[in-house]
Design an enzyme around this catalytic site. Structure first.
Site, PDB file in Angstrom:
ATOM      1  CG  ASP A  12      -1.686   1.221   1.458  1.00 53.16           C
ATOM      2  OD1 ASP A  12      -2.349   1.890   0.618  1.00 53.16           O
ATOM      3  OD2 ASP A  12      -1.399   1.729   2.632  1.00 53.16           O
ATOM      4  CG  ASP A  14      -1.482   7.871   0.236  1.00 45.87           C
ATOM      5  OD1 ASP A  14      -0.983   8.901   0.449  1.00 45.87           O
ATOM      6  OD2 ASP A  14      -2.014   7.352  -0.750  1.00 45.87           O
ATOM      7  CE  LYS A 197      -5.288  -0.649  -1.548  1.00 43.68           C
ATOM      8  NZ  LYS A 197      -4.301  -0.195  -0.617  1.00 43.68           N
ATOM      9  CG  ASN A 223      -7.764   1.336   1.263  1.00 42.54           C
ATOM     10  OD1 ASN A 223      -7.238   1.534   2.381  1.00 42.54           O
ATOM     11  ND2 ASN A 223      -7.461   1.953   0.099  1.00 42.54           N
TER      12      ASN A 223
END
Length: 275
Positions: A12, A14, A197, A223
């Site tokens: 990932d 951020d 994802k 997420n």
């Protein structure tokens, strides 16, 4: 004959690979590059659009596919690729939101595709994701929206946020799902129903022939949950929300601001930096 097990590292961006200044630190960058040199398959799996993640892909010198829009787009950046995929939304949903923007309390409607960005206005407080002013060819209208978008992002008046979510779910719930952003911004993202994802991560694993048990996925926000659950080892950042930490197999000893990903990789995978 010795068989070398393929391992896939899913990152990932951020709150995970990026520090709090939305940058990749030198230590994290060099560790990830070293992992790739040593034969690990390293891929970015992010909620960001490709327009806001290809710079990090280039900085890390990756050559793997990249997953964007929370699993809705899989590409090889800067080139055409016959395995590329995307999940799109009926553009008539955008038209409906435009027509009802005032009663729904929508101050921003932005739609994106791999090579498309349109919005009904610029956003002065774009917090890095949206431009403050639009070019003529970026203004969203029924006429300018020629193809189905991958993602719809809206900014809604806080007190009307739940009403918007209810409206979208009642009208289009069989086609799309609604995901409010984490953090203080009253932002809601709309994307294809059932795509997450984990969709992108499974695509990567199948493409490379990597077993689930040999996948390591790093994340910090809601997420990232499906990706981390799909991976053999889901690693939550020290700065992750509790829901992610509670479902993770492991938690880093350091935050994203203190090279948590790099330190984990060096400690657990014996990544030799500087060779």
């Amino acid at each position: 004959m010795i068989t070398i097990t393929k391992k896939l590292i899913a990152l990932d961006l951020d709150g995970t690979t990026l520090n709090d200044d939305s940058q990749i630190s030198p230590q994290t960058a060099e560790t990830i590059r070293a992992a790739a040199r040593q034969g690990y398959i390293v891929s970015i799996v992010t909620g960001r659009p490709n327009r806001l993640s290809e710079n990090f892909y280039d900085d890390l010198k990756l050559e793997t596919p990249m997953i964007n829009f929370n699993g809705n787009l899989g590409i090889l950046p800067h080139q055409e690729w016959n395995r590329e995929y995307q999940y799109t939304i009926d553009k008539e949903i955008v038209t409906e939101l435009l027509e009802k923007s005032k009663p729904l309390g929508l101050s921003l409607i932005a739609v994106e595709g791999r090579d498309m960005f349109l919005a009904n206005r610029g956003l002065n407080t774009g917090f890095g994701f949206f431009p403050s002013s639009l070019k003529t060819n970026q203004v969203l209208s029924r006429k300018s929206l020629k193809t189905n978008p991958i993602s719809i992002t809206v900014q809604v008046e806080p007190e009307l946020k739940q009403g918007l979510i209810n409206f979208v779910e009642q009208q289009f719930g069989d086609q799309v799902e609604v995901s409010p952003w984490g953090g203080p911004h009253p932002i809601v993202e709309i994307a294809t129903k059932g795509v997450h994802k984990s969709t992108g991560l499974k695509f990567l694993a199948d493409y490379y022939g990597v077993l689930q048990k040999d996948i390591i996925a790093f994340g910090d926000e809601g997420n990232d949950l499906t990706m981390m659950e799909y991976a053999g080892t889901g690693v939550a950042m020290k700065n992750a929300i509790d829901k992610i930490k509670n479902s993770a197999d492991e938690v880093t000893d350091f935050t994203n601001d203190d090279d948590g990903v790099a330190r984990y990789l060096q400690d657990h995978l014996d990544i030799a930096v500087g060779q």
